[in-house]
Design a protein around this motif. Sequence first.
Motif, PDB file in Angstrom:
ATOM      1  N   SER A  67      -1.730   0.866   8.545  1.00 34.72           N
ATOM      2  CA  SER A  67      -0.761   1.709   9.253  1.00 34.72           C
ATOM      3  C   SER A  67       0.224   0.878  10.062  1.00 34.72           C
ATOM      4  N   SER A  68       0.157  -0.461   9.914  1.00 37.33           N
ATOM      5  CA  SER A  68       0.971  -1.324  10.769  1.00 37.33           C
ATOM      6  C   SER A  68       2.322  -1.680  10.169  1.00 37.33           C
ATOM      7  N   MET A  69       2.527  -1.411   8.867  1.00 35.87           N
ATOM      8  CA  MET A  69       3.791  -1.747   8.218  1.00 35.87           C
ATOM      9  C   MET A  69       4.361  -0.545   7.481  1.00 35.87           C
ATOM     10  N   PHE A  70       5.666  -0.411   7.528  1.00 38.82           N
ATOM     11  CA  PHE A  70       6.378   0.619   6.771  1.00 38.82           C
ATOM     12  C   PHE A  70       5.764   2.006   6.969  1.00 38.82           C
ATOM     13  N   CYS A  71       5.310   2.256   8.194  1.00 42.00           N
ATOM     14  CA  CYS A  71       4.711   3.545   8.584  1.00 42.00           C
ATOM     15  C   CYS A  71       3.427   3.858   7.825  1.00 42.00           C
ATOM     16  N   GLY A  72       2.923   2.919   7.061  1.00 40.22           N
ATOM     17  CA  GLY A  72       1.680   3.110   6.316  1.00 40.22           C
ATOM     18  C   GLY A  72       1.874   2.855   4.832  1.00 40.22           C
ATOM     19  N   MET A  73       0.944   2.111   4.234  1.00 43.78           N
ATOM     20  CA  MET A  73       1.012   1.812   2.803  1.00 43.78           C
ATOM     21  C   MET A  73      -0.352   1.293   2.346  1.00 43.78           C
ATOM     22  N   PRO A  74      -0.628   1.374   1.033  1.00 42.79           N
ATOM     23  CA  PRO A  74      -1.876   0.801   0.523  1.00 42.79           C
ATOM     24  C   PRO A  74      -1.932  -0.691   0.795  1.00 42.79           C
ATOM     25  N   ALA A  75      -3.131  -1.191   1.019  1.00 44.53           N
ATOM     26  CA  ALA A  75      -3.312  -2.604   1.384  1.00 44.53           C
ATOM     27  C   ALA A  75      -3.841  -3.434   0.226  1.00 44.53           C
ATOM     28  N   TYR A  76      -3.746  -2.926  -0.994  1.00 47.58           N
ATOM     29  CA  TYR A  76      -4.328  -3.615  -2.141  1.00 47.58           C
ATOM     30  C   TYR A  76      -3.768  -5.023  -2.323  1.00 47.58           C
ATOM     31  N   GLN A  77      -2.488  -5.209  -1.999  1.00 56.34           N
ATOM     32  CA  GLN A  77      -1.868  -6.506  -2.215  1.00 56.34           C
ATOM     33  C   GLN A  77      -1.639  -7.271  -0.916  1.00 56.34           C
ATOM     34  N   ILE A  78      -2.300  -6.821   0.130  1.00 52.44           N
ATOM     35  CA  ILE A  78      -2.167  -7.505   1.418  1.00 52.44           C
ATOM     36  C   ILE A  78      -3.371  -8.390   1.694  1.00 52.44           C
ATOM     37  N   GLY A  79      -4.567  -7.800   1.591  1.00 52.06           N
ATOM     38  CA  GLY A  79      -5.780  -8.563   1.891  1.00 52.06           C
ATOM     39  C   GLY A  79      -6.124  -8.497   3.363  1.00 52.06           C
ATOM     40  N   GLY A  80      -7.322  -8.943   3.673  1.00 53.92           N
ATOM     41  CA  GLY A  80      -7.771  -8.954   5.055  1.00 53.92           C
ATOM     42  C   GLY A  80      -8.540  -7.715   5.452  1.00 53.92           C
ATOM     43  N   GLY A  81      -8.510  -6.695   4.597  1.00 51.23           N
ATOM     44  CA  GLY A  81      -9.201  -5.454   4.929  1.00 51.23           C
ATOM     45  C   GLY A  81     -10.473  -5.284   4.135  1.00 51.23           C
ATOM     46  N   ALA A  82     -10.545  -4.205   3.372  1.00 47.25           N
ATOM     47  CA  ALA A  82     -11.728  -3.939   2.557  1.00 47.25           C
ATOM     48  C   ALA A  82     -11.781  -4.916   1.387  1.00 47.25           C
ATOM     49  N   SER A  83     -12.928  -5.001   0.747  1.00 47.11           N
ATOM     50  CA  SER A  83     -13.077  -5.876  -0.422  1.00 47.11           C
ATOM     51  C   SER A  83     -13.785  -5.115  -1.522  1.00 47.11           C
ATOM     52  N   TYR A  84     -13.489  -5.487  -2.747  1.00 45.16           N
ATOM     53  CA  TYR A  84     -14.126  -4.858  -3.883  1.00 45.16           C
ATOM     54  C   TYR A  84     -15.574  -5.325  -4.000  1.00 45.16           C
ATOM     55  N   LYS A  85     -16.448  -4.382  -4.276  1.00 48.56           N
ATOM     56  CA  LYS A  85     -17.863  -4.729  -4.424  1.00 48.56           C
ATOM     57  C   LYS A  85     -18.061  -5.707  -5.567  1.00 48.56           C
ATOM     58  N   ALA A  86     -17.299  -5.497  -6.660  1.00 48.13           N
ATOM     59  CA  ALA A  86     -17.448  -6.367  -7.832  1.00 48.13           C
ATOM     60  C   ALA A  86     -17.076  -7.811  -7.509  1.00 48.13           C
ATOM     61  N   ASP A  87     -16.141  -7.999  -6.556  1.00 48.16           N
ATOM     62  CA  ASP A  87     -15.741  -9.366  -6.211  1.00 48.16           C
ATOM     63  C   ASP A  87     -16.894 -10.154  -5.600  1.00 48.16           C
ATOM     64  N   SER A  88     -17.794  -9.465  -4.939  1.00 43.46           N
ATOM     65  CA  SER A  88     -18.947 -10.168  -4.361  1.00 43.46           C
ATOM     66  C   SER A  88     -19.822 -10.768  -5.455  1.00 43.46           C
ATOM     67  N   TYR A  89     -19.825 -10.149  -6.641  1.00 42.09           N
ATOM     68  CA  TYR A  89     -20.601 -10.676  -7.760  1.00 42.09           C
ATOM     69  C   TYR A  89     -19.964 -11.941  -8.331  1.00 42.09           C
ATOM     70  N   LYS A  90     -18.645 -12.064  -8.136  1.00 45.95           N
ATOM     71  CA  LYS A  90     -17.953 -13.270  -8.623  1.00 45.95           C
ATOM     72  C   LYS A  90     -17.891 -14.365  -7.559  1.00 45.95           C
ATOM     73  N   ALA A  91     -18.489 -14.116  -6.411  1.00 44.64           N
ATOM     74  CA  ALA A  91     -18.400 -15.061  -5.296  1.00 44.64           C
ATOM     75  C   ALA A  91     -18.864 -16.474  -5.645  1.00 44.64           C
ATOM     76  N   PRO A  92     -19.944 -16.645  -6.444  1.00 45.49           N
ATOM     77  CA  PRO A  92     -20.354 -18.020  -6.778  1.00 45.49           C
ATOM     78  C   PRO A  92     -19.258 -18.803  -7.495  1.00 45.49           C
ATOM     79  N   ILE A  93     -18.455 -18.115  -8.298  1.00 44.49           N
ATOM     80  CA  ILE A  93     -17.361 -18.783  -9.018  1.00 44.49           C
ATOM     81  C   ILE A  93     -16.128 -18.892  -8.128  1.00 44.49           C
TER      82      ILE A  93
END
Length: 834
Positions: A67-93
């Motif tokens: 909610s901090s930019m452009f009055c609100g927008m999806p954060a998919y391409q920003i980072g720093g917030g939520a993370s995909y569960k599947a990405d935790s499975y790729k963490a070793p790589i």
Amino acid sequence: MDWKTFFRKYYVYPLALLVFAVAAVIYCSPAMTGKVLSANDHQNWVGASHELTEHAAKDGEGSWWTSSMFCGMPAYQIGGGASYKADSYKAPINGILHKCIYNPVWAVFFYFVCFFILLLSFGLSPWVSLLGALITGLSSYFIVIIAAGHNTKVAAIALTAVVVAGYKLIFDRKYIPGALLVMVFVASGYTLHPQMFYYLCLMMGLLWFAELYTHIKEKKLKTLAVSTAVFVVSFGVGIGTGMSNFFTNIEYMKESTRGGSDLAPYLTENASSEEDGSEQEASEEKGLNYEYATEWSYGIDETLTLMIPGFKGGASNYHLPENALFRKEMIKRNCTPESIEKTCGTFPMYWGPQPMTQGSVYAGAIICFLFVLGLFVVKGPYKWLLLLCTLFSVMLSWGNHFPLLTRFFFNYFPLYNKFRSVSSILIVAEIAMPILALMALERILRGKVEKKALSRYILVSAGITAGICLFFLLFGSMIYDFTSVRDATYMKNPAAWILNGLHAQRKALFNSDCLRSLLLIVAAAGALWLYAKGKVKAVPAVFAVCLLSVVDLWGVDRRYLSDKDFVRPSKATATYTMTPQENLILQDPSLNFRVMNLTVPTFSDSRTSYYLKSIGGYSAVKLSRYDDLISHDLIPMHMPVLNMLNTRYFITKMNESDSVVVVANREAMGNAWWVRDIKVADNPKEEIESLMEVDLRKTAIVGKDYSDMVPKDIETPAGSTVFLLKAEPNYLEYVTDSRKDGMVVFSEIFYPHGWQARIDGKPVPHYRANYVLRALNVPAGKHGITFTFDPPSVKTGDTIASVFIFIMYASIVAALGYGLFTLVRSFRKKGGER
């Protein structure tokens, strides 16, 4: 094989890693003392992601909405917030392969390692690959983007280079190692920067035709089919592991500027009438606006920076050396040391057609010479496909300077119109040119080129490349005046000596770099010519050429990333020190109000978003309708629209000499309000224009696509209230009270995917109003209303990605098991023979 033999055969590989590590540490030595790069893009990312980072630390799960930019927008391409569960499975790589995102030393090291693997896959010897990896990794653009803070772009280029290596191994029938490289490095690299990945996939697509020619010639079409199938399957598995990111971003892309503007078709002359099918055109138009996408187009003559680094000046903000002509002129005119450093520290050296640049794309004068030489001495179809890759990327980088090709790709080639900054496709040339150049050196080193013919080829290649440098050295000042269309904006009413000095400084760099490249080509050609004449051995000649190329590129790269670009962490974070104005605004206890900061480029700077909720921000992928609103209403400062966005404060200067002040806006409309009337607009143009035609406090504007959701009759009695009780990035809670059913408009950005509205805990539909805001039909009485952002696409993508990640790990285990089994069987067989 005894240990001595093993060591002699393989010692070059750990030695290469050592050389790469030492080179990376030396180049980025300040990072080893704790200093960090102070890159503008990284600073913008910090501002954009701060709210998400803070929320994740408090919430434990994070948010997919900011909610901090452009009055609100999806954060998919920003980072720093939520993370995909599947990405935790790729963490070793990813824990290993993504190190290059966070540290410049790792970035340079990863470049070298990944290009080393790539060159080995093309059949080059380990020693040539080692030197070639240093040369390729030091190509100027790859270093420039480190300095700019384009960290994910760095990682995507390096990791996708290994995908190209895997592709080559697969078609060389080394199926298992090739498939594993493709699978793992696609999985780790493609979501980091889809544009860079896309361009290198185009390169692989062109190189496939070399394999097609070879397999047809050798009558091995079955092998071609098998290799293609192995590549496609391994590539598909790698892509599948990123389905979490893929699903959300495909969904977001449709609503963003990458999906096209709903408004644009109605603003063009060809689409101004409903009678000529404008609505159909509006629904079918997808992708970025052509002018916007091609704004960063490489000039046609600017292509010569591949061989002459200062051909168009280099960087827009260039740090002049101590012996620079302009610096001397300022000293001569008794300018203050402060003004000298300020001017010469950000000198506008670039005079090409792009809006600005942080450095030229320089592949190396010697590489250009060897590339031309390779066209004579390298055999096989890959020579021609590498040439085609180079020409292809160069011509597409011209963008709006070569509209015939660019518009064809923009309009008809899948996904091409989703990306901007077309000049960055030159990464293909920066990889293809060194490969062919090093293939030429490899053939010379192995004695596969007849010396008499080689001496002739050297003279021709040097004549072409050195001749171009000589031509511009002699006649460049007659062709160019070294002016830029942006010189007038450099400073207001500049004195004649300033403009003359500016142009003289550019001319000096132009001439010195023409001479520099000329001498480098002559030196490299001379070394190889001495070999061709039998004066020196091949090894010292090739080594001298490679070493000279490394020194050349290193020197140019230091113009764009040097020790001066590293600062202490305290200085880097000083940018985010709270200002008195921010502190004053934060005293306001109200929830979710917004701020417009007019002391910075409002819509291309995210510093304001670090502490406050901003009308502006920094993103290359804004929501399309909000981007329309920026152009149509926010830049012109249409107050009714700013009021409906709940813009409670302006940070501004009354004039340039004044200090920064905070101006409160008493007309801001708050978090939500009941409306008494509804206007249904026939098209997006009418929607956005109506914002300035009605009283937005009383009337809501709804597009025809949502007209069936609005209440038939509304009558908002006096005393109806709506209050915001709680506000988090992904959760909003309100309470309403009204004696009759009605419609409430919320000063929150409408996004059709993932936001769920509930009244008293029961899910209800909401819809778009006032072009970008949310609206909800609310029944009479006292009610609790919540909005929760929980996108189903995240869960769907995670589920699919998890399946592919399992397949990837199973393939790795199977390959390791097969390799171990083969090794054990080989030892047993040798033992039995003894």
